[in-house]
Design a protein around this motif. Structure first.
Motif, PDB file in Angstrom:
ATOM      1  N   UNK A 284       0.829  -1.215   0.000  1.00 29.09           N
ATOM      2  CA  UNK A 284       0.000   0.000   0.000  1.00 29.09           C
ATOM      3  C   UNK A 284       0.863   1.264   0.000  1.00 29.09           C
ATOM      4  N   UNK A 285       1.949   1.250   0.757  1.00 31.44           N
ATOM      5  CA  UNK A 285       2.840   2.420   0.792  1.00 31.44           C
ATOM      6  C   UNK A 285       3.578   2.574  -0.529  1.00 31.44           C
ATOM      7  N   UNK A 286       4.034   1.458  -1.068  1.00 30.77           N
ATOM      8  CA  UNK A 286       4.746   1.504  -2.335  1.00 30.77           C
ATOM      9  C   UNK A 286       3.819   1.978  -3.447  1.00 30.77           C
ATOM     10  N   UNK A 287       2.578   1.557  -3.403  1.00 35.17           N
ATOM     11  CA  UNK A 287       1.595   1.981  -4.401  1.00 35.17           C
ATOM     12  C   UNK A 287       1.371   3.493  -4.322  1.00 35.17           C
ATOM     13  N   UNK A 288       1.266   4.013  -3.117  1.00 36.29           N
ATOM     14  CA  UNK A 288       1.079   5.457  -2.932  1.00 36.29           C
ATOM     15  C   UNK A 288       2.282   6.228  -3.480  1.00 36.29           C
ATOM     16  N   UNK A 289       3.474   5.750  -3.198  1.00 32.64           N
ATOM     17  CA  UNK A 289       4.691   6.394  -3.702  1.00 32.64           C
ATOM     18  C   UNK A 289       4.718   6.361  -5.226  1.00 32.64           C
ATOM     19  N   UNK A 290       4.429   5.186  -5.797  1.00 29.20           N
ATOM     20  CA  UNK A 290       4.393   5.045  -7.246  1.00 29.20           C
ATOM     21  C   UNK A 290       3.386   6.004  -7.869  1.00 29.20           C
ATOM     22  N   UNK A 291       2.202   6.097  -7.280  1.00 30.49           N
ATOM     23  CA  UNK A 291       1.158   6.975  -7.811  1.00 30.49           C
ATOM     24  C   UNK A 291       1.568   8.444  -7.753  1.00 30.49           C
ATOM     25  N   UNK A 292       2.245   8.823  -6.679  1.00 27.90           N
ATOM     26  CA  UNK A 292       2.720  10.206  -6.547  1.00 27.90           C
ATOM     27  C   UNK A 292       3.729  10.534  -7.633  1.00 27.90           C
ATOM     28  N   UNK A 293       4.707   9.643  -7.827  1.00 29.98           N
ATOM     29  CA  UNK A 293       5.703   9.865  -8.881  1.00 29.98           C
ATOM     30  C   UNK A 293       5.052   9.884 -10.256  1.00 29.98           C
ATOM     31  N   UNK A 294       4.130   8.968 -10.491  1.00 27.91           N
ATOM     32  CA  UNK A 294       3.446   8.907 -11.783  1.00 27.91           C
ATOM     33  C   UNK A 294       2.752  10.224 -12.089  1.00 27.91           C
ATOM     34  N   UNK A 295       2.041  10.748 -11.091  1.00 28.32           N
ATOM     35  CA  UNK A 295       1.296  11.994 -11.293  1.00 28.32           C
ATOM     36  C   UNK A 295       2.218  13.196 -11.473  1.00 28.32           C
TER      37      UNK A 295
ATOM     38  N   UNK B  42       3.724  -1.356 -12.811  1.00 30.13           N
ATOM     39  CA  UNK B  42       3.275  -2.369 -11.853  1.00 30.13           C
ATOM     40  C   UNK B  42       4.263  -2.475 -10.686  1.00 30.13           C
ATOM     41  N   UNK B  43       3.728  -2.653  -9.493  1.00 30.98           N
ATOM     42  CA  UNK B  43       4.580  -2.726  -8.304  1.00 30.98           C
ATOM     43  C   UNK B  43       5.639  -3.818  -8.434  1.00 30.98           C
ATOM     44  N   UNK B  44       5.293  -4.905  -9.117  1.00 30.08           N
ATOM     45  CA  UNK B  44       6.239  -6.012  -9.273  1.00 30.08           C
ATOM     46  C   UNK B  44       7.469  -5.606 -10.078  1.00 30.08           C
ATOM     47  N   UNK B  45       7.358  -4.540 -10.873  1.00 23.21           N
ATOM     48  CA  UNK B  45       8.505  -4.054 -11.649  1.00 23.21           C
ATOM     49  C   UNK B  45       9.363  -3.091 -10.837  1.00 23.21           C
ATOM     50  N   UNK B  46       8.833  -2.648  -9.722  1.00 20.69           N
ATOM     51  CA  UNK B  46       9.549  -1.674  -8.897  1.00 20.69           C
ATOM     52  C   UNK B  46      10.327  -2.353  -7.782  1.00 20.69           C
ATOM     53  N   UNK B  47       9.681  -3.300  -7.118  1.00 20.55           N
ATOM     54  CA  UNK B  47      10.310  -3.893  -5.946  1.00 20.55           C
ATOM     55  C   UNK B  47       9.708  -5.255  -5.652  1.00 20.55           C
ATOM     56  N   UNK B  48      10.499  -6.093  -5.017  1.00 24.05           N
ATOM     57  CA  UNK B  48      10.009  -7.384  -4.542  1.00 24.05           C
ATOM     58  C   UNK B  48      10.550  -7.623  -3.138  1.00 24.05           C
ATOM     59  N   UNK B  49       9.735  -8.249  -2.322  1.00 23.38           N
ATOM     60  CA  UNK B  49      10.190  -8.679  -0.993  1.00 23.38           C
ATOM     61  C   UNK B  49      10.731 -10.106  -1.040  1.00 23.38           C
TER      62      UNK B  49
END
Length: 79
Positions: A45-56, A65-72
């Motif tokens: 959820x936090x990573x999604x929010x960060x991604x959305x902020x950068x996208x905008x 997609x989050x899977x392209x940004x980071x994996x645990x």
């Protein structure tokens, strides 16, 4: 401390130790110190929010997609 003093002998050991102790309280999030998450683990959820902020704000053409940004998946298994 040993590293700091080795490379900066002019540093006051007690002052450096105190500064490190204070700073260490801010290194890890509450989720890490409470054991909810591991060091380096991302919460989707936090990573999604960060991604959305950068996208905008950077005007990116697509939401990556989050899977392209980071994996645990590369973190050690939690015990």
């Amino acid at each position: 401390m040993q590293y700091v003093l080795k490379h900066n002998p002019e540093v006051d050991p007690d002052g450096a130790l105190g500064a490190a102790q204070v700073a260490s309280r801010f290194v890890y999030t509450e989720e890490v110190t409470s054991g909810k998450m591991a060091v380096g683990q991302f919460e989707p959820a936090r990573l999604e929010k960060t991604r959305d902020t950068y996208t905008e704000y950077l005007g990116l053409k697509r939401k990556v997609p989050l899977e392209e940004i980071y994996t645990n998946d590369l973190l050690p298994a939690r015990k």
